[in-house]
Design a protein around this motif. Structure first.
Motif, PDB file in Angstrom:
ATOM      1  N   SER A  21       0.834  -1.204   0.000  1.00 37.23           N
ATOM      2  CA  SER A  21       0.000   0.000   0.000  1.00 37.23           C
ATOM      3  C   SER A  21       0.869   1.254   0.000  1.00 37.23           C
ATOM      4  O   SER A  21       1.904   1.319   0.681  1.00 37.23           O
ATOM      5  N   LEU A  22       0.415   2.263  -0.752  1.00 39.17           N
ATOM      6  CA  LEU A  22       1.180   3.501  -0.891  1.00 39.17           C
ATOM      7  C   LEU A  22       0.221   4.682  -0.954  1.00 39.17           C
ATOM      8  O   LEU A  22      -0.825   4.603  -1.590  1.00 39.17           O
ATOM      9  N   SER A  23       0.583   5.769  -0.279  1.00 36.36           N
ATOM     10  CA  SER A  23      -0.209   7.004  -0.306  1.00 36.36           C
ATOM     11  C   SER A  23       0.619   8.104  -0.974  1.00 36.36           C
ATOM     12  O   SER A  23       1.755   8.373  -0.568  1.00 36.36           O
ATOM     13  N   LEU A  24       0.034   8.731  -2.012  1.00 32.01           N
ATOM     14  CA  LEU A  24       0.713   9.776  -2.788  1.00 32.01           C
ATOM     15  C   LEU A  24       0.026  11.119  -2.526  1.00 32.01           C
ATOM     16  O   LEU A  24      -1.190  11.227  -2.678  1.00 32.01           O
TER      17      LEU A  24
ATOM     18  N   GLU B 292      -1.943   0.550  -4.660  1.00 33.33           N
ATOM     19  CA  GLU B 292      -1.052  -0.579  -4.398  1.00 33.33           C
ATOM     20  C   GLU B 292       0.083  -0.622  -5.416  1.00 33.33           C
ATOM     21  O   GLU B 292      -0.147  -0.560  -6.631  1.00 33.33           O
ATOM     22  N   VAL B 293       1.295  -0.717  -4.901  1.00 32.53           N
ATOM     23  CA  VAL B 293       2.461  -0.960  -5.751  1.00 32.53           C
ATOM     24  C   VAL B 293       2.581  -2.469  -5.923  1.00 32.53           C
ATOM     25  O   VAL B 293       2.516  -3.228  -4.948  1.00 32.53           O
ATOM     26  N   TYR B 294       2.736  -2.911  -7.162  1.00 32.40           N
ATOM     27  CA  TYR B 294       2.801  -4.354  -7.424  1.00 32.40           C
ATOM     28  C   TYR B 294       3.782  -4.627  -8.557  1.00 32.40           C
ATOM     29  O   TYR B 294       4.319  -3.693  -9.177  1.00 32.40           O
TER      30      TYR B 294
ATOM     31  N   ASP C 202      18.047   4.384  -7.218  1.00 33.53           N
ATOM     32  CA  ASP C 202      18.480   3.843  -8.501  1.00 33.53           C
ATOM     33  C   ASP C 202      18.123   2.354  -8.624  1.00 33.53           C
ATOM     34  O   ASP C 202      17.822   1.862  -9.715  1.00 33.53           O
ATOM     35  N   ILE C 203      18.170   1.639  -7.487  1.00 29.40           N
ATOM     36  CA  ILE C 203      17.804   0.221  -7.507  1.00 29.40           C
ATOM     37  C   ILE C 203      16.309   0.090  -7.777  1.00 29.40           C
ATOM     38  O   ILE C 203      15.876  -0.730  -8.594  1.00 29.40           O
ATOM     39  N   THR C 204      15.506   0.922  -7.105  1.00 30.24           N
ATOM     40  CA  THR C 204      14.066   0.907  -7.358  1.00 30.24           C
ATOM     41  C   THR C 204      13.777   1.201  -8.824  1.00 30.24           C
ATOM     42  O   THR C 204      12.926   0.569  -9.453  1.00 30.24           O
ATOM     43  N   ALA C 205      14.493   2.175  -9.376  1.00 30.28           N
ATOM     44  CA  ALA C 205      14.279   2.554 -10.776  1.00 30.28           C
ATOM     45  C   ALA C 205      14.573   1.397 -11.723  1.00 30.28           C
ATOM     46  O   ALA C 205      13.990   1.316 -12.816  1.00 30.28           O
ATOM     47  N   SER C 206      15.457   0.483 -11.320  1.00 27.20           N
ATOM     48  CA  SER C 206      15.808  -0.642 -12.187  1.00 27.20           C
ATOM     49  C   SER C 206      14.803  -1.787 -12.079  1.00 27.20           C
ATOM     50  O   SER C 206      14.896  -2.764 -12.826  1.00 27.20           O
ATOM     51  N   ARG C 207      13.850  -1.669 -11.152  1.00 26.16           N
ATOM     52  CA  ARG C 207      12.873  -2.718 -10.933  1.00 26.16           C
ATOM     53  C   ARG C 207      11.551  -2.357 -11.621  1.00 26.16           C
ATOM     54  O   ARG C 207      11.106  -1.206 -11.542  1.00 26.16           O
ATOM     55  N   PRO C 208      10.890  -3.307 -12.262  1.00 28.75           N
ATOM     56  CA  PRO C 208       9.672  -3.017 -13.036  1.00 28.75           C
ATOM     57  C   PRO C 208       8.419  -2.921 -12.164  1.00 28.75           C
ATOM     58  O   PRO C 208       7.537  -3.790 -12.203  1.00 28.75           O
ATOM     59  N   LEU C 209       8.296  -1.842 -11.377  1.00 25.77           N
ATOM     60  CA  LEU C 209       7.148  -1.676 -10.481  1.00 25.77           C
ATOM     61  C   LEU C 209       5.978  -0.994 -11.183  1.00 25.77           C
ATOM     62  O   LEU C 209       6.160  -0.188 -12.100  1.00 25.77           O
ATOM     63  N   ARG C 210       4.780  -1.322 -10.715  1.00 19.28           N
ATOM     64  CA  ARG C 210       3.561  -0.724 -11.257  1.00 19.28           C
ATOM     65  C   ARG C 210       2.665  -0.266 -10.106  1.00 19.28           C
ATOM     66  O   ARG C 210       2.914  -0.597  -8.945  1.00 19.28           O
ATOM     67  N   PHE C 211       1.593   0.474 -10.459  1.00 16.87           N
ATOM     68  CA  PHE C 211       0.736   1.045  -9.415  1.00 16.87           C
ATOM     69  C   PHE C 211      -0.706   1.097  -9.899  1.00 16.87           C
ATOM     70  O   PHE C 211      -0.974   1.539 -11.018  1.00 16.87           O
TER      71      PHE C 211
ATOM     72  N   TRP D 295      -7.059  11.679 -14.172  1.00 19.44           N
ATOM     73  CA  TRP D 295      -5.886  12.449 -13.729  1.00 19.44           C
ATOM     74  C   TRP D 295      -4.571  11.790 -14.168  1.00 19.44           C
ATOM     75  O   TRP D 295      -3.494  12.345 -13.939  1.00 19.44           O
ATOM     76  N   GLY D 296      -4.636  10.574 -14.723  1.00 24.23           N
ATOM     77  CA  GLY D 296      -3.426   9.934 -15.232  1.00 24.23           C
ATOM     78  C   GLY D 296      -3.004   8.678 -14.515  1.00 24.23           C
ATOM     79  O   GLY D 296      -1.920   8.141 -14.791  1.00 24.23           O
ATOM     80  N   PHE D 297      -3.846   8.168 -13.611  1.00 24.53           N
ATOM     81  CA  PHE D 297      -3.496   6.951 -12.875  1.00 24.53           C
ATOM     82  C   PHE D 297      -4.024   5.707 -13.583  1.00 24.53           C
ATOM     83  O   PHE D 297      -5.047   5.752 -14.279  1.00 24.53           O
ATOM     84  N   ALA D 298      -3.329   4.604 -13.380  1.00 20.83           N
ATOM     85  CA  ALA D 298      -3.847   3.312 -13.816  1.00 20.83           C
ATOM     86  C   ALA D 298      -4.884   2.859 -12.799  1.00 20.83           C
ATOM     87  O   ALA D 298      -4.604   2.832 -11.593  1.00 20.83           O
ATOM     88  N   VAL D 299      -6.093   2.576 -13.260  1.00 18.43           N
ATOM     89  CA  VAL D 299      -7.144   2.049 -12.386  1.00 18.43           C
ATOM     90  C   VAL D 299      -7.566   0.693 -12.934  1.00 18.43           C
ATOM     91  O   VAL D 299      -7.399   0.405 -14.117  1.00 18.43           O
ATOM     92  N   ASN D 300      -8.113  -0.144 -12.068  1.00 14.49           N
ATOM     93  CA  ASN D 300      -8.386  -1.520 -12.468  1.00 14.49           C
ATOM     94  C   ASN D 300      -9.644  -1.620 -13.327  1.00 14.49           C
ATOM     95  O   ASN D 300     -10.734  -1.260 -12.869  1.00 14.49           O
ATOM     96  N   PRO D 301      -9.506  -2.130 -14.545  1.00 14.54           N
ATOM     97  CA  PRO D 301     -10.667  -2.238 -15.428  1.00 14.54           C
ATOM     98  C   PRO D 301     -11.665  -3.301 -14.986  1.00 14.54           C
ATOM     99  O   PRO D 301     -12.783  -3.361 -15.516  1.00 14.54           O
TER     100      PRO D 301
END
Length: 719
Positions: free
Chosen positions: A140-143, A192-194, A232-241, A267-273
């Motif tokens: 879980s993540l809050s932006l 959620e970051v996944y 930089d390590i996070t940036a190299s990992r294929p995370l989604r939200f 607003w530009g977020f990925a939401v679950n279809p």
């Protein structure tokens, strides 16, 4: 844990005393807190979801019965764990709470019923809209956005204070650094970051190639990647939200849950279809089961479906209880079960020649482990037939392309327990189980149990010595202590020689020294060897060029022929040539040789089938020819029976023996040079009949075979 709490843990909730309940709540608070630390702070869970959920459920049930005992550190009063010291801290303007769980359809009906009762929502008021969406298994993540720009990102933490992972969040492509269109001045977007399945597999492959530690499942990979101190390590990992909730908002763009999520998408977020609006409990449950069956094809991990009352004004009226909202619940999937796709059925050949079908599955996370294979046991299991002959899965067979339900319980190998015929592809064909070994092309047979007349459930390769799938295990058996017993030629040497192509079959062992003389790289120069050890091995091999017949037979690794049966066969037939020719003839089940083999006391049909199938394979005969050019089986040691009147005769014992056991009788006869058979035939010389002798006595009389009593036997052999 105290003795008191130990005993309380075994008591049902409804049977707990006040004192036991207090001790049990203390134990549960400590145990759940420890599990939370491993899961939330260390991204390394130590128990399965099912075990964790059971602990929380027991805690809640005890608190419901003894509300006066609710502790300040109760898991029902907190969310997650405190942030670790590696990151800065961010206090959530609105707490990030967790959801209560529903575990079956009745729990969902109870949830909707509670909501209606709380709101006094009369059915005449119209449908109660409830949204249903996949529950993403991630972190879980809050932006927080101010003026449309991302200013901070925080993990859930303990629900009140989370870890500041802003720099890491900015590296995730699904998280916009600036919102599109008109957004509130302050907007906290939660989700959620996944990590997608394909990305997870690629990451693990890369980690393994670089000698790193691989992740157990996508959730651990996502959490561990987001919580890196180096962005930089996070940036190299294929995370989604995925975005699906909100915290502080200076203004709301909609008055429903569906409307809010649609605004986040704008607003530009990925939401679950997959999110749907439902108007009845039955509709919610149908969506749940539909998503459950689609689980493996989504491309990311989910562990349930979340239901939320759609109208925001009703959410506000419902409010919260302790750590959870009254207006939402998570309908969890069975922790140890999941639906997935059967992509293929692969036949693996084991060291004993067993052909075992393995289900190759679309990967799905079950109980915290990514499952891509499951056992299918045997060909009857694929057809939907159990060991008892009763139908499995309602008699439904399994076909490539099927949607199947798999089960994984603890450390048990996952297995397929059901199939959804409604989702079966139109072109799916019944699976044809091979009747030849996929590794060597030899016949693969199912033995018949002589007593039940039923086929063995397992089909086995008859290739024996030449089957590459069985080769190394067969070679290890060949050189083992009770077979050729070659000193210095153990499992390690077999594996190394086979891998290097030096010893592929038993005969190669005895040509190793000659080939070594001509080789550019000598055995003595190989890693782990020297001149002395190489010489000792060659001497040990040469010392076994003559070998006892029973050891030779045992070394062949014929199924059902252990040391005892090998000695029986060697003693009965006396020499290798006699035994070999008899086995070739015995492959014809109408032959005298087959009858004679079956009549050997202690052999029986199962052993006879295995031996004759072995010698019927031309591959095995070729291997034996090569082997016999190098070694000589010695004739079985002849028993010095002196002037024994039964030497060389075939004896059958039947009925109840009163002066000796059946084993003693057999041993005595062999000591006097006789052969003991288990049934009467025209080759039988003598039948020793005790009280109660039945069909064998009748058969002896029909064939005019001499019959004597037990007392006569003792007199015959001299007391």
């Amino acid at each position: 844990m105290t003795e008191k709490s130990d005993s309380a843990a075994a008591v049902a909730v409804e049977a707990l005393t006040l004192e036991q309940a207090e001790a049990e709540l203390k134990r549960l608070a400590a145990e759940i807190a420890e599990h939370d630390k491993h899961y939330f702070a260390e991204d390394a869970p130590t128990v399965s979801d099912a075990e964790y959920d059971a602990l929380r459920k027991r805690n809640n049930e005890i608190e419901a019965r003894f509300p006066e005992l609710i502790r300040g550190d109760s898991p029902s009063q907190r969310v997650g764990v405190e942030p670790t010291s590696g990151f800065g801290k961010i206090t959530h303007s609105i707490p990030m709470l967790s959801l209560d769980n529903a575990f079956d359809d009745d729990d969902v009906r109870d949830f909707v019923g509670r909501v209606r009762r709380f709101l006094k929502y009369d059915p005449l008021m119209g449908a109660l809209g409830v949204t249903a969406e996949p529950k993403i298994d991630g972190l879980s993540l809050s932006l927080r956005y101010e003026g449309g720009k991302l200013v901070s990102a925080a993990t859930r933490g303990d629900g009140t204070v989370g870890e500041n992972v802003t720099a890491n969040a900015r590296t995730i492509a699904d998280i916009p650094t600036e919102l599109k269109g008109k957004a509130p001045d302050v907007a906290e977007i939660r989700g959620e970051v996944y990590m997608a399945h394909a990305d997870f597999q690629s990451l693990n492959a890369r980690m393994a190639a670089n000698g790193g530690k691989v992740f157990a499942n996508p959730r651990n990979a996502a959490a561990g990647s987001l919580r890196q101190l180096n962005p930089d390590i996070t940036a190299s990992r294929p995370l989604r939200f995925f975005a699906y909730a909100w915290g502080e908002m200076t203004s709301l763009p909609a008055d429903t849950q569906m409307g809010m999520v649609e605004a986040m998408g704008a607003w530009g977020f990925a939401v679950n279809p997959k999110m749907q609006l439902c108007e009845s409990v039955d509709e919610l449950i149908a969506v749940y089961h539909g998503i459950e069956e689609e689980r493996a094809t989504l491309g990311y991990d989910i562990d349930g479906v979340v239901y939320k009352v759609d109208r925001l004004d009703l959410q506000e009226r419902l409010g919260y209880v302790s750590r959870s909202p009254r207006w939402a619940i998570a309908h969890k999937f069975p922790a140890e079960q999941a639906f997935t796709i059967l992509n293929d059925i692969e036949i693996q050949v084991g060291r004993t020649g067993a052909l075992t079908p393995v289900a190759k599955l679309e990967p799905v996370t079950v109980g915290g482990v990514v499952v891509s294979n499951a056992t299918l046991h045997n060909e009857d299991y694929i057809k939907g037939i159990g060991q008892d002959g009763e139908p499995l899965r309602g008699g439904k067979d399994l076909r490539i392309g099927d949607t199947v339900k798999i089960q994984r319980a603890g450390d048990v190998i996952p297995q397929v327990i059901d199939v959804d015929l409604d989702k079966r592809p139109a072109d799916a064909e019944p699976f044809e189980f091979p009747t030849v070994c996929p590794a060597c092309g030899s016949h693969a047979v199912r033995e018949i149990h002589p007593k039940t007349g039923r086929q063995d459930a397992v089909r086995r390769c008859t290739g024996g010595l030449i089957c590459p799938a069985q080769a190394t295990e067969k070679l290890k058996h060949f050189v083992s202590r009770n077979a050729f017993d070659i000193e210095g030629f153990g499992d390690k040497q077999v594996d190394a020689f086979y891998t290097d192509g030096l010893v592929m079959a038993p005969a190669d062992i005895f040509t190793l020294e000659e080939r070594d003389r001509r080789a550019l790289t000598k055995l003595r120069n190989r890693e782990g060897w020297g001149a002395v050890s190489a010489r000792n091995l060659f001497e040990a091999i040469n010392a076994r060029r003559e070998i006892d017949l029973h050891r030779f037979i045992f070394a062949l690794g014929i199924r059902h022929v252990g040391e005892g049966n090998a000695k029986l066969l060697a003693r009965y037939y006396g020499s290798w040539e006699t035994f070999y020719q008899a086995m070739l003839k015995a492959h014809d089940h109408d032959s005298d040789a087959w009858a004679e083999l079956n009549n050997i006391d202690g052999v029986g049909t199962i052993v006879a089938e295995a031996v004759t199938e072995f010698f019927a394979e031309s591959h095995n005969r070729d291997q034996l020819t090569a082997l016999l050019e190098q070694v000589t089986p010695k004739d079985a040691e002849k028993i010095d029976a002196g002037d024994s009147p039964v030497a060389g005769k075939t004896i059958v014992f039947t009925g109840s023996l009163e002066r000796m056991t059946r084993d003693e009788a057999k041993a005595m006869a062999e000591r006097f040079g006789a052969k003991v058979s288990g049934s009467v035939s025209k080759k039988t010389d003598l039948v020793v009949a005790g009280p109660g002798a039945g069909s064998k006595l009748t058969k002896a009389q029909e064939l005019d075979v001499e019959v004597i009593s037990e007392d006569d036997w003792f007199e015959l052999v001299g007391g």
